[in-house]
Enzyme design. Structure first.
Site, mmCIF file in Angstrom:
data_model
loop_
_atom_site.group_PDB
_atom_site.id
_atom_site.type_symbol
_atom_site.label_atom_id
_atom_site.label_comp_id
_atom_site.label_asym_id
_atom_site.label_seq_id
_atom_site.Cartn_x
_atom_site.Cartn_y
_atom_site.Cartn_z
ATOM 1 N N LYS A 178 -86.784 41.758 29.977
ATOM 2 C CA LYS A 178 -86.815 43.314 29.851
ATOM 3 C C LYS A 178 -86.872 43.412 28.458
ATOM 4 O O LYS A 178 -86.088 43.475 27.387
ATOM 5 C CB LYS A 178 -85.513 43.904 30.392
ATOM 6 C CG LYS A 178 -85.720 45.495 30.422
ATOM 7 C CD LYS A 178 -84.341 46.278 30.343
ATOM 8 C CE LYS A 178 -84.188 46.763 28.886
ATOM 9 N NZ LYS A 178 -85.257 47.725 28.640
ATOM 10 N N GLY A 231 -79.675 42.914 20.116
ATOM 11 C CA GLY A 231 -79.453 44.558 20.199
ATOM 12 C C GLY A 231 -78.163 44.809 19.570
ATOM 13 O O GLY A 231 -77.808 44.033 18.690
ATOM 14 N N GLY A 236 -73.933 45.019 23.334
ATOM 15 C CA GLY A 236 -73.820 43.825 23.509
ATOM 16 C C GLY A 236 -72.277 43.943 24.234
ATOM 17 O O GLY A 236 -72.071 42.846 25.173
ATOM 18 N N GLU A 253 -76.922 38.308 20.208
ATOM 19 C CA GLU A 253 -77.284 38.443 19.192
ATOM 20 C C GLU A 253 -77.386 40.017 18.645
ATOM 21 O O GLU A 253 -78.169 40.786 19.056
ATOM 22 C CB GLU A 253 -78.778 37.984 18.815
ATOM 23 C CG GLU A 253 -79.127 36.565 19.039
ATOM 24 C CD GLU A 253 -78.520 35.641 18.121
ATOM 25 O OE1 GLU A 253 -78.310 35.904 16.837
ATOM 26 O OE2 GLU A 253 -78.214 34.710 18.333
ATOM 27 N N GLU A 387 -74.304 50.215 10.458
ATOM 28 C CA GLU A 387 -75.423 49.641 10.341
ATOM 29 C C GLU A 387 -76.482 50.824 10.489
ATOM 30 O O GLU A 387 -76.689 51.601 11.407
ATOM 31 C CB GLU A 387 -75.862 48.699 11.656
ATOM 32 C CG GLU A 387 -77.155 48.037 11.578
ATOM 33 C CD GLU A 387 -77.291 47.215 12.673
ATOM 34 O OE1 GLU A 387 -76.976 47.469 13.662
ATOM 35 O OE2 GLU A 387 -77.914 46.011 12.441
HETATM 36 P P1 NAD Z 1 -80.294 48.561 21.698
HETATM 37 O O1 NAD Z 1 -78.672 47.808 22.069
HETATM 38 O O2 NAD Z 1 -80.224 49.748 21.707
HETATM 39 O O3 NAD Z 1 -81.236 47.886 22.767
HETATM 40 C C1 NAD Z 1 -81.679 46.626 22.953
HETATM 41 C C2 NAD Z 1 -82.066 46.381 24.205
HETATM 42 O O4 NAD Z 1 -81.050 46.595 25.479
HETATM 43 C C3 NAD Z 1 -83.204 47.258 24.677
HETATM 44 O O5 NAD Z 1 -83.956 46.472 25.484
HETATM 45 C C4 NAD Z 1 -82.428 48.319 25.533
HETATM 46 O O6 NAD Z 1 -83.251 48.798 26.491
HETATM 47 C C5 NAD Z 1 -81.221 47.447 26.279
HETATM 48 N N1 NAD Z 1 -80.111 48.311 26.503
HETATM 49 C C6 NAD Z 1 -79.813 49.381 26.332
HETATM 50 N N2 NAD Z 1 -78.526 49.820 26.891
HETATM 51 C C7 NAD Z 1 -78.156 48.808 27.716
HETATM 52 C C8 NAD Z 1 -77.221 48.525 28.783
HETATM 53 N N3 NAD Z 1 -76.263 49.379 29.007
HETATM 54 N N4 NAD Z 1 -77.378 47.322 29.456
HETATM 55 C C9 NAD Z 1 -78.405 46.277 29.197
HETATM 56 N N5 NAD Z 1 -79.128 46.758 28.369
HETATM 57 C C10 NAD Z 1 -79.347 47.585 27.563
HETATM 58 O O7 NAD Z 1 -80.726 48.081 20.301
HETATM 59 P P2 NAD Z 1 -82.216 48.395 19.598
HETATM 60 O O8 NAD Z 1 -82.054 49.767 19.048
HETATM 61 O O9 NAD Z 1 -83.295 48.009 20.378
HETATM 62 O O10 NAD Z 1 -82.281 47.420 18.389
HETATM 63 C C11 NAD Z 1 -81.548 47.630 16.980
HETATM 64 C C12 NAD Z 1 -80.151 46.521 17.116
HETATM 65 O O11 NAD Z 1 -80.616 45.263 17.589
HETATM 66 C C13 NAD Z 1 -79.615 46.555 15.920
HETATM 67 O O12 NAD Z 1 -78.155 46.526 16.004
HETATM 68 C C14 NAD Z 1 -80.017 45.062 15.229
HETATM 69 O O13 NAD Z 1 -79.084 44.606 14.478
HETATM 70 C C15 NAD Z 1 -80.082 44.222 16.507
HETATM 71 N N6 NAD Z 1 -80.814 43.098 16.432
HETATM 72 C C16 NAD Z 1 -80.008 41.938 16.366
HETATM 73 C C17 NAD Z 1 -80.528 40.725 15.972
HETATM 74 C C18 NAD Z 1 -80.002 39.559 15.871
HETATM 75 O O14 NAD Z 1 -80.683 38.337 15.911
HETATM 76 N N7 NAD Z 1 -78.672 39.332 15.803
HETATM 77 C C19 NAD Z 1 -82.148 40.548 15.920
HETATM 78 C C20 NAD Z 1 -82.624 42.064 16.087
HETATM 79 C C21 NAD Z 1 -82.261 43.016 16.293
#
Ligand code: NAD
Length: 493
Positions: A178, A231, A236, A253, A387
């Site tokens: 997803k 994310g 997480g 991550e 962040e």
């Molecule tokens: P996000 O957490 O909003 O979304 C990430 C994914 O999770 C998306 O596919 C989203 O649709 C899904 N999602 C949202 N709510 C959910 C839920 N309740 N249950 C399951 N899935 C759900 O993050 P974003 O805004 O897309 O990305 C930015 C974040 O990602 C930042 O915090 C960044 O630091 C992090 N990130 C971390 C790494 C790493 O390697 N540690 C790498 C890239 C990005």
């Protein structure tokens, strides 16, 4: 406008939710593609297909590692043949400069090749052991975990996907993927390539839709054996809770607020250039971004002057024309970053440069923000603690090494960090004290397929990439083979 389809059980299908997802080019605000979102029943179909392919058909899981590796090599070749098209799509959908998108796709090619090779390498041990039951052989064997849900963010849509897909598939799992709804286009292309590569039906499934609904369903489903997520930390945490129902394996991550510690004995020019790479690469939308510069007081003024000069010279524009920085991913995200900038001003940080939208040279309809530097920051400020995920960096100073380490670790996160100094002993001493999973000495940001990637503290659980990245998608079984004739003789009476 391009109309795309998702991919479930070996077929390209229109989602049945009745909701159309429109992809927006963040450089122009224009719609560029559409896809019908998947419904809950589509996702249930995808889970059933993955389950059937893993537990009943078993073709992929039981395929010898060499043949499975060959399929991964074919996928790598297909990605390489389509590199330009994928990179352009990524650049238009996400906003990253084209050369950065090209580098991402190139890394993805290497990631598939790396895991195609690694899965063939012997990594299972046999030990002769002696205990109360005589001599035995203990075999340590690796098996795929089963049905894996992979959930990814929008900042490196293609590469973050491949970091999960390549090892998960190499290990023999079946997956439901997803992507973030903000950036689905490059991943849609990847699934076309999966189809061409001839993966067995049901092994790879793509579902598209809102995270709170579809992502959460994947994290909760008792038919899924593992969920790996990249994310934000908040999501997480919700995935951890949802995954508890059947004690799924999890990989997380998450976010970061990483320190970039600069000692005064370092070369000013190179520290400035790496600091720019640390915070302005990919518009600052990088989990490991060096968003907190912690610099020795005696060097601070000269550093800030030069850093601001260089930041103000950065070119901003249409990502396909390869400026230094493109737009942020969406209007909403741009507004969130601008709100952080306002918070920084209100809290009394000194705005050195940037701090506003960029609207020149045809950029008025896009979501561009000038590179932004805040000086005189303190650890209690929101812009230092949270962040921001944009081109915004804070500056704090220290006078002693102990103070530098204390400031660096004064965060809930632990993803990354760097130290700049010409004193190698100090470099090693300080880097060991930084509570983070990815660290650099005299550079910022380089990462390698071969090396483990992941965070301490609230930045995550587990490691991607390298051999650890494969192990995340494997169960480890011990098989004990009795080599001593006869029975144990414990219960003679
Ligand atoms: P996000 O957490 O909003 O979304 C990430 C994914 O999770 C998306 O596919 C989203 O649709 C899904 N999602 C949202 N709510 C959910 C839920 N309740 N249950 C399951 N899935 C759900 O993050 P974003 O805004 O897309 O990305 C930015 C974040 O990602 C930042 O915090 C960044 O630091 C992090 N990130 C971390 C790494 C790493 O390697 N540690 C790498 C890239 C990005």
């Amino acid at each position: 406008m391009t109309k795309n389809k998702t991919y479930i059980d070996g077929s390209f299908i229109d989602g049945t939710s009745g909701v159309t997802l429109t992809s927006i080019n963040p450089a122009t605000g224009e719609a560029i593609a559409e896809v019908e979102e998947n419904s809950i029943s589509d996702v249930e179909r995808a889970i059933a297909a993955a389950k059937r392919s893993f537990y009943k058909d078993r073709t992929w899981r039981d395929m010898d590692a060499q043949s499975r590796g060959d399929v991964l090599l074919k996928i790598a070749d297909l990605i390489e043949e389509n590199l330009e098209e994928i990179a352009k799509t990524e650049s238009m959908d996400n906003g990253k400069p084209l050369r950065e998108a090209e580098a991402d796709v190139d890394d993805a090619v290497h990631c598939f090749r790396y895991y195609a090779g690694l899965i063939r390498a012997p990594h299972e041990g046999v030990y002769e052991v002696n205990g109360n039951f005589g001599t035995m052989h203990t075999y340590e064997v690796r098996e795929p975990v089963g049905v894996c849900a992979l959930i990814t963010p929008w900042n490196f849509p293609f590469l973050m996907g491949v970091w999960k897909l390549a090892p998960a598939l190499a290990a023999g799992n079946s997956v439901i993927f997803k992507p973030s709804s903000e950036t689905v286009l490059s991943i849609l292309k990847l699934f076309e390539l999966f189809d061409q590569a001839g993966l067995p039906k049901g092994v790879v499934n793509l579902v598209i839709g809102p995270g709170g609904k579809i992502g959460n369903l994947l994290a909760e489903s008792k038919d899924i054996d593992m969920v790996t997520f990249t994310g934000s930390t908040a999501v997480g945490q919700s995935i951890m809770r949802a995954a508890a129902g059947n004690v799924k394996k999890i990989g997380l991550e998450l976010g970061g607020k990483s320190p970039n510690v600069i000692f005064a004995d370092t070369d000013l020019e190179s520290a400035v250039e790496w600091a720019m790479m640390g915070i302005f690469f990919n518009q600052g939308e990088v989990c490991c971004a060096g968003s907190r510069i912690i610099i020795e007081k005696s060097m601070k003024d000269a550093f800030v002057k030069r850093f601001a000069e260089r930041a103000e010279k950065m070119t901003i524009g249409n990502p396909l024309e390869n400026p230094d920085m493109g737009p942020l991913v969406s209007k909403k995200h741009m507004e969130d970053v601008l709100a952080y900038i306002e918070a920084g001003k209100a809290e009394g940080a000194t705005l050195v440069c940037g701090g506003e939208r960029y609207t020149e040279g045809g950029c008025a309809d896009g979501y561009f923000i000038r590179p932004t530097i805040f000086d005189n920051c303190t650890s209690d400020m929101k812009i230092v603690r949270e962040e921001i995920f944009g081109p915004v960096v804070t500056i704090q100073t220290f006078e002693t090494e102990e103070e530098a380490i204390e400031l660096a670790n004064d965060t809930d996160y632990g993803l990354a960090g760097a130290v700049f100094t010409n004193d190698v002993t100090r470099a090693m001493r300080v880097i060991k004290e930084i509570r983070a999973g990815i660290t650099w000495i005299n550079c910022y940001n380089p990462s390698f397929t071969e090396a483990p990637w992941g965070g301490y503290k609230m930045s995550g659980i587990g490691r991607e990439l390298g051999s650890h990245g494969l192990e995340e998608y494997q169960e480890i079984k011990q098989i004990n083979l009795n080599l001593t004739p006869g029975a144990p003789g414990w219960y003679e009476n």
